[in-house]
Design a protein around this motif. Structure first.
Motif, PDB file in Angstrom:
ATOM      1  N   UNK A  33      10.564 -48.616  31.965  1.00 25.76           N
ATOM      2  CA  UNK A  33       9.506 -47.903  31.265  1.00 25.76           C
ATOM      3  C   UNK A  33      10.116 -47.130  30.095  1.00 25.76           C
ATOM      4  N   UNK A  34       9.316 -46.964  29.070  1.00 25.79           N
ATOM      5  CA  UNK A  34       9.757 -46.211  27.894  1.00 25.79           C
ATOM      6  C   UNK A  34       8.685 -45.175  27.567  1.00 25.79           C
ATOM      7  N   UNK A  35       9.125 -43.996  27.235  1.00 30.25           N
ATOM      8  CA  UNK A  35       8.181 -42.928  26.941  1.00 30.25           C
ATOM      9  C   UNK A  35       8.419 -42.288  25.590  1.00 30.25           C
ATOM     10  N   UNK A  36       7.363 -41.670  25.095  1.00 29.77           N
ATOM     11  CA  UNK A  36       7.457 -40.823  23.905  1.00 29.77           C
ATOM     12  C   UNK A  36       7.201 -39.383  24.336  1.00 29.77           C
ATOM     13  N   UNK A  37       7.988 -38.490  23.821  1.00 27.40           N
ATOM     14  CA  UNK A  37       7.858 -37.064  24.086  1.00 27.40           C
ATOM     15  C   UNK A  37       7.818 -36.338  22.747  1.00 27.40           C
ATOM     16  N   UNK A  38       7.388 -35.092  22.780  1.00 27.85           N
ATOM     17  CA  UNK A  38       7.427 -34.318  21.544  1.00 27.85           C
ATOM     18  C   UNK A  38       7.697 -32.854  21.865  1.00 27.85           C
ATOM     19  N   UNK A  39       8.250 -32.171  20.887  1.00 26.15           N
ATOM     20  CA  UNK A  39       8.507 -30.744  21.045  1.00 26.15           C
ATOM     21  C   UNK A  39       8.178 -30.045  19.739  1.00 26.15           C
ATOM     22  N   UNK A  40       7.223 -29.155  19.823  1.00 28.28           N
ATOM     23  CA  UNK A  40       6.837 -28.356  18.668  1.00 28.28           C
ATOM     24  C   UNK A  40       7.637 -27.062  18.671  1.00 28.28           C
ATOM     25  N   UNK A  41       7.790 -26.430  17.514  1.00 23.50           N
ATOM     26  CA  UNK A  41       8.561 -25.181  17.448  1.00 23.50           C
ATOM     27  C   UNK A  41       8.014 -24.136  18.414  1.00 23.50           C
ATOM     28  N   UNK A  42       8.902 -23.570  19.196  1.00 27.95           N
ATOM     29  CA  UNK A  42       8.506 -22.526  20.118  1.00 27.95           C
ATOM     30  C   UNK A  42       7.797 -22.993  21.370  1.00 27.95           C
ATOM     31  N   UNK A  43       7.700 -24.313  21.535  1.00 31.82           N
ATOM     32  CA  UNK A  43       7.011 -24.850  22.707  1.00 31.82           C
ATOM     33  C   UNK A  43       7.947 -25.727  23.516  1.00 31.82           C
ATOM     34  N   UNK A  44       7.561 -25.948  24.755  1.00 32.63           N
ATOM     35  CA  UNK A  44       8.351 -26.826  25.605  1.00 32.63           C
ATOM     36  C   UNK A  44       8.080 -28.292  25.238  1.00 32.63           C
TER      37      UNK A  44
END
Length: 124
Positions: A33-44
């Protein structure tokens, strides 16, 4: 060398689209499986989407459901994230990651290889 490389850095306006690519080298994405994740400034960091090897199962975070589409081309060893109707709150660094398992999981510890991340900024 095992490597995941994301591409598709972009500054787009709200409502526009962007496609991210995640290309693997030195190993094959299949059958994991392959996933996409993201992280915004100041967030987990948060999971955005995941796809299994066959592409028959995908999942999405509620915040992107109906706007983002994940797909993969195993012949090209690449996974994509098509992002439509982008919103300012989609602004983040986006990462792709390969799981050590065949199924999609919300447990990010099951993802063993990570890309370097690519910046997506949605702003008018």
């Amino acid at each position: 060398q095992l490597q995941l490389v994301e591409s598709g850095v972009g500054l787009v306006r709200p409502g526009e689209s962007l496609r991210l690519s995640c290309a693997a080298s030195g190993f094959t994405l299949s059958p994991y499986a392959v996933g996409w994740f993201r992280q915004a400034p100041g967030k987990e960091r948060e999971g955005v989407s995941c796809i299994i090897d066959s592409g028959d199962f995908t999942n999405y975070a509620n915040s992107v459901k109906g706007r983002f589409t994940i797909s993969r081309d195993n012949a090209k060893n690449t996974v994509y994230l098509q992002m439509d109707l982008l919103k300012p709150e989609d602004t983040a660094v986006y990462y792709c990651a390969v799981a050590s398992v065949y199924y999609c999981s919300g447990d990010s510890s099951l993802f063993r290889s990570w890309g370097q991340g690519t910046q997506v900024t949605v702003s008018s």
